[in-house]
Design a protein around this motif. Structure first.
Motif, PDB file in Angstrom:
ATOM      1  N   ALA A   1       0.827  -1.212   0.000  1.00 16.59           N
ATOM      2  CA  ALA A   1       0.000   0.000   0.000  1.00 16.59           C
ATOM      3  C   ALA A   1       0.859   1.260   0.000  1.00 16.59           C
ATOM      4  O   ALA A   1       0.519   2.267  -0.649  1.00 16.59           O
ATOM      5  CB  ALA A   1      -0.936  -0.012   1.211  1.00 16.59           C
TER       6      ALA A   1
ATOM      7  N   SER B   1      -7.385  -5.705  -1.017  1.00 16.53           N
ATOM      8  CA  SER B   1      -8.436  -5.313  -1.972  1.00 16.53           C
ATOM      9  C   SER B   1      -8.056  -4.002  -2.655  1.00 16.53           C
ATOM     10  O   SER B   1      -8.259  -3.827  -3.861  1.00 16.53           O
ATOM     11  CB  SER B   1      -9.778  -5.166  -1.254  1.00 16.53           C
ATOM     12  OG  SER B   1     -10.250  -6.408  -0.795  1.00 16.53           O
ATOM     13  N   TYR B   2      -7.487  -3.080  -1.876  1.00 16.72           N
ATOM     14  CA  TYR B   2      -7.000  -1.828  -2.452  1.00 16.72           C
ATOM     15  C   TYR B   2      -5.892  -2.113  -3.470  1.00 16.72           C
ATOM     16  O   TYR B   2      -5.870  -1.533  -4.574  1.00 16.72           O
ATOM     17  CB  TYR B   2      -6.488  -0.905  -1.350  1.00 16.72           C
ATOM     18  CG  TYR B   2      -5.521   0.149  -1.835  1.00 16.72           C
ATOM     19  CD1 TYR B   2      -5.966   1.250  -2.572  1.00 16.72           C
ATOM     20  CD2 TYR B   2      -4.156   0.024  -1.591  1.00 16.72           C
ATOM     21  CE1 TYR B   2      -5.072   2.199  -3.045  1.00 16.72           C
ATOM     22  CE2 TYR B   2      -3.258   0.971  -2.057  1.00 16.72           C
ATOM     23  CZ  TYR B   2      -3.718   2.062  -2.783  1.00 16.72           C
ATOM     24  OH  TYR B   2      -2.835   2.996  -3.252  1.00 16.72           O
TER      25      TYR B   2
ATOM     26  N   LYS C   1       2.491   1.486  -3.649  1.00 14.02           N
ATOM     27  CA  LYS C   1       1.522   1.790  -4.710  1.00 14.02           C
ATOM     28  C   LYS C   1       1.184   3.284  -4.729  1.00 14.02           C
ATOM     29  O   LYS C   1       0.888   3.842  -5.790  1.00 14.02           O
ATOM     30  CB  LYS C   1       0.265   0.946  -4.509  1.00 14.02           C
ATOM     31  CG  LYS C   1      -0.782   1.082  -5.602  1.00 14.02           C
ATOM     32  CD  LYS C   1      -0.227   1.021  -7.019  1.00 14.02           C
ATOM     33  CE  LYS C   1       0.395  -0.285  -7.418  1.00 14.02           C
ATOM     34  NZ  LYS C   1       0.817  -0.278  -8.841  1.00 14.02           N
ATOM     35  N   GLN C   2       1.260   3.929  -3.571  1.00 14.97           N
ATOM     36  CA  GLN C   2       0.984   5.373  -3.527  1.00 14.97           C
ATOM     37  C   GLN C   2       2.239   6.206  -3.755  1.00 14.97           C
ATOM     38  O   GLN C   2       2.158   7.300  -4.321  1.00 14.97           O
ATOM     39  CB  GLN C   2       0.364   5.729  -2.174  1.00 14.97           C
ATOM     40  CG  GLN C   2      -1.029   5.118  -1.995  1.00 14.97           C
ATOM     41  CD  GLN C   2      -1.542   5.253  -0.580  1.00 14.97           C
ATOM     42  OE1 GLN C   2      -2.141   6.276  -0.224  1.00 14.97           O
ATOM     43  NE2 GLN C   2      -1.306   4.241   0.230  1.00 14.97           N
TER      44      GLN C   2
ATOM     45  N   HIS D   1      -9.421   4.400   0.448  1.00 16.68           N
ATOM     46  CA  HIS D   1      -8.747   3.152   0.106  1.00 16.68           C
ATOM     47  C   HIS D   1      -9.169   2.000   1.014  1.00 16.68           C
ATOM     48  O   HIS D   1      -8.963   0.832   0.664  1.00 16.68           O
ATOM     49  CB  HIS D   1      -7.232   3.327   0.173  1.00 16.68           C
ATOM     50  CG  HIS D   1      -6.705   4.411  -0.717  1.00 16.68           C
ATOM     51  ND1 HIS D   1      -7.233   4.669  -1.959  1.00 16.68           N
ATOM     52  CD2 HIS D   1      -5.694   5.312  -0.541  1.00 16.68           C
ATOM     53  CE1 HIS D   1      -6.568   5.677  -2.517  1.00 16.68           C
ATOM     54  NE2 HIS D   1      -5.640   6.079  -1.673  1.00 16.68           N
ATOM     55  N   LEU D   2      -9.687   2.322   2.184  1.00 19.44           N
ATOM     56  CA  LEU D   2     -10.234   1.331   3.104  1.00 19.44           C
ATOM     57  C   LEU D   2     -11.671   1.716   3.416  1.00 19.44           C
ATOM     58  O   LEU D   2     -12.010   2.898   3.451  1.00 19.44           O
ATOM     59  CB  LEU D   2      -9.431   1.277   4.413  1.00 19.44           C
ATOM     60  CG  LEU D   2      -8.072   0.566   4.396  1.00 19.44           C
ATOM     61  CD1 LEU D   2      -7.362   0.764   5.732  1.00 19.44           C
ATOM     62  CD2 LEU D   2      -8.221  -0.917   4.098  1.00 19.44           C
TER      63      LEU D   2
ATOM     64  N   ALA E   1      -7.312  -3.546  -6.697  1.00 17.96           N
ATOM     65  CA  ALA E   1      -8.027  -2.533  -7.469  1.00 17.96           C
ATOM     66  C   ALA E   1      -7.069  -1.563  -8.158  1.00 17.96           C
ATOM     67  O   ALA E   1      -7.469  -0.840  -9.074  1.00 17.96           O
ATOM     68  CB  ALA E   1      -8.988  -1.766  -6.558  1.00 17.96           C
ATOM     69  N   ASN E   2      -5.810  -1.560  -7.721  1.00 18.31           N
ATOM     70  CA  ASN E   2      -4.838  -0.635  -8.292  1.00 18.31           C
ATOM     71  C   ASN E   2      -3.704  -1.351  -9.027  1.00 18.31           C
ATOM     72  O   ASN E   2      -2.578  -0.858  -9.093  1.00 18.31           O
ATOM     73  CB  ASN E   2      -4.277   0.267  -7.191  1.00 18.31           C
ATOM     74  CG  ASN E   2      -5.274   1.328  -6.758  1.00 18.31           C
ATOM     75  OD1 ASN E   2      -5.331   2.413  -7.338  1.00 18.31           O
ATOM     76  ND2 ASN E   2      -6.078   1.008  -5.754  1.00 18.31           N
TER      77      ASN E   2
ATOM     78  N   MET F   1      -5.584   5.911   4.944  1.00 21.34           N
ATOM     79  CA  MET F   1      -6.192   4.972   3.995  1.00 21.34           C
ATOM     80  C   MET F   1      -7.720   5.070   4.024  1.00 21.34           C
ATOM     81  O   MET F   1      -8.374   4.959   2.976  1.00 21.34           O
ATOM     82  CB  MET F   1      -5.741   3.546   4.306  1.00 21.34           C
ATOM     83  CG  MET F   1      -4.247   3.295   4.098  1.00 21.34           C
ATOM     84  SD  MET F   1      -3.706   3.520   2.381  1.00 21.34           S
ATOM     85  CE  MET F   1      -4.431   2.062   1.598  1.00 21.34           C
TER      86      MET F   1
ATOM     87  N   LEU G   1      -6.603  -3.966   2.791  1.00 13.11           N
ATOM     88  CA  LEU G   1      -5.435  -3.434   2.087  1.00 13.11           C
ATOM     89  C   LEU G   1      -5.174  -4.186   0.786  1.00 13.11           C
ATOM     90  O   LEU G   1      -4.841  -3.577  -0.239  1.00 13.11           O
ATOM     91  CB  LEU G   1      -4.203  -3.510   2.995  1.00 13.11           C
ATOM     92  CG  LEU G   1      -4.193  -2.571   4.206  1.00 13.11           C
ATOM     93  CD1 LEU G   1      -3.006  -2.893   5.123  1.00 13.11           C
ATOM     94  CD2 LEU G   1      -4.140  -1.109   3.776  1.00 13.11           C
TER      95      LEU G   1
ATOM     96  N   SER H   1      -8.788   8.540   2.489  1.00 16.00           N
ATOM     97  CA  SER H   1      -8.574   8.587   1.038  1.00 16.00           C
ATOM     98  C   SER H   1      -9.513   7.660   0.284  1.00 16.00           C
ATOM     99  O   SER H   1      -9.458   7.597  -0.951  1.00 16.00           O
ATOM    100  CB  SER H   1      -7.118   8.203   0.717  1.00 16.00           C
ATOM    101  OG  SER H   1      -6.203   9.069   1.358  1.00 16.00           O
TER     102      SER H   1
END
Length: 500
Positions: A32, A201-202, A35-36, A111-112, A205-206, A106, A199, A109
């Motif tokens: 996580a 799942s985020y 990725k950001q 994301h969670l 998705a990315n 998270m 996390l 934003s």
């Protein structure tokens, strides 16, 4: 179809920037962050089970306390003169606040999802009995109350006051027995399995490539400093090689074997000492509703810190229950779903001397584990009654918790020491990062991953720091030394995480 050596070789190697080994809270947190911070990097995650967060991060495999040193007495041991040093407790609380800030970011934003799915407010308490222990707890309270991160701590030695906080502890207790309790009302319970799956799942998705039911069989140096990671699909038997610039080994108890396979000098000399555990679990609403706290006591003489008795309110899948334990045990497995050959298979010439030194110096621990293994259910119920005098053991179910692999490492002059914390190991060139050890573990995932970023990506870190400060407002600041910032951050994370 199982592939032969010939047609395996014909499968071209896949290329990725980052490989994350293990689908627990550590890999999910690092993924996580990356990725950001570097969204253009490709990331592949490999997990041997069929879902994320099922091994060490699973809520029934760990205490889920949200270790902030609010109640864990092993983080504030009394010195030879009886004084209590708050330094370690403060350091761990600082780390937990970093994790809270990251989770709040998270959530804020998007994301969670709803934070109550992974974190809930539960008071944290320390509880002891006997004159010596009550005197110690009083000194601990005095040492912590002046620290900004512990300023809300309360203390009581009046049985009626303690009964108001935790009725189950006092009902049926012997009259006149010296007792003491300290409490921090704004503690938390964390379901790290749910958080891990949020996390991942985020990540999915990315664009992160998630591979469940995959074993990492080997790691070796390839060309140009890259790593060749050999993986096998457990369902089909298909094997393939993934070529990566950076590998993170966050496989819980399985990390030691993989670290050894890398051959990096920094990983030599480490060994593991596995400890298993059991808990008593109660879901009876009549009992559960009488208790709302995480209560930690004193460990038995010779017992490891992870065996400190505690009575926990837990929130798992929206349901509230009580957990008491642990009852320590021993298994040669490094993972709950591991192999009995894990321990013997980890022995190397480089770690044999530390292992033998630890065996010689920890005879009381060995005796303690043997006595725990031999405890029958009646003995376990007796231990429960020391904490909850009126408890009916028939209303508590015995469950098996996860494996914990404590670190054995070289120590000058001693040969080796058994360490009950966590250890971050990184290659000199920053191409490998690994995590060994147990408590405080999951609760400090965010600061541990920040350490990985610092060590493994020194060239990128200056460019990442503005984003890190946006994600973690207290980044690089000791909150305990900045009370106004601490108050602001605690208030903000309380609000975002719905802990007020």
């Amino acid at each position: 179809m199982k592939l032969t050596a010939k047609n395996q070789a014909e499968i071209p190697a896949e290329h990725t920037d980052v490989v994350l080994i293990g689908g627990g809270i550590m890999s999910a947190t690092l993924g996580a962050f990356l990725k950001q911070l570097q969204p253009d990097w490709s990331i592949s995650l490999f997990e041997r089970l069929d879902r994320a967060g099922l091994e060490s991060s699973d809520p029934w495999n760990n205490a889920g306390t949200g270790h902030a040193a609010l109640c864990e007495l092993n983080y504030t041991p009394a010195g030879p003169d009886g004084t209590v040093d708050p330094a370690k407790a403060v350091a761990i609380n600082e780390q937990f606040q970093v994790s809270r800030q990251f989770w709040a970011h998270m959530v804020e934003s998007g994301h969670l999802g709803d934070p109550s799915g992974f974190i809930n407010p539960v008071p944290h308490m320390s509880f002891v009995w006997g004159e010596k222990n009550t005197a110690y707890l009083r000194k601990r309270y005095e040492a912590l109350r002046s620290q900004p991160l512990f300023e809300t701590i309360e203390h009581a030695e009046d049985p009626s006051a303690i009964a108001d906080w935790a009725p189950l502890l006092m009902s049926g207790r012997t009259a006149g027995q010296p007792v003491a309790a300290s409490r921090v009302a704004d503690g938390t319970d964390v379901d790290f399995g749910s958080l891990t799956r949020g996390l991942t799942s985020y990540l999915e998705a990315n664009g992160v490539d998630l591979n469940y039911n995959h074993d990492v069989a080997d790691l070796s140096r390839g060309s140009k400093g890259r790593w060749e990671v050999k993986v096998r699909n457990r369902a089909t038997g298909q094997a393939r090689t993934v070529n990566a610039r950076f590998v993170f080994i966050g496989a819980g108890g399985g990390a030691l074997h993989l670290l050894q396979r890398t051959g990096i000098p920094e990983g030599k000399g480490f060994a593991g000492f596995p400890v298993s555990g059991q808990f008593l679990k109660c879901g009876d609403p009549d009992i559960v509703n009488q208790h709302n706290a995480k209560v930690y006591g004193q460990a038995s003489v010779g017992a490891p810190p992870m065996s400190v008795p505690h009575l926990d309110t837990r929130y798992v899948n929206g349901e509230r229950s009580l957990l008491f334990g642990p009852y320590a045990g021993f298994s040669t497995k490094f993972l709950k779903r591991g192999s009995f050959f894990d321990l013997p298979g980890s022995i190397r010439p480089s770690n044999l001397v530390p292992m033998l030194a630890v065996a010689k110096d920890n005879v009381p621990l060995t005796k303690y584990l043997i006595s725990e293994v031999l405890k029958n259910r009646d003995a376990k119920n007796t231990y429960l009654n020391e904490f909850i005098p009126d408890a009916d053991g028939d209303k508590w179910d015995l469950i098996t918790a996860g494996q914990r692999v404590q670190i054995i490492k070289k120590a000058p002059g001693k040969g080796g020491v058994l360490q009950f914390g966590t250890e971050v190991i990184t290659a000199a060139d920053g191409s490998v990062g690994a995590l060994l050890g147990a408590s405080p573990g999951a609760s400090t995932a965010a600061p541990i991953m920040l350490e990985i970023l610092k060590r493994c990506f020194p060239a990128q870190l200056p460019g990442w720091e503005p984003k890190l400060k946006d994600m973690i407002p207290g980044y690089g600041v000791k909150l305990n030394e900045n009370s106004s910032l601490a108050a602001d951050i605690l208030s903000r994370t309380d609000r975002v995480l719905k802990l007020q």
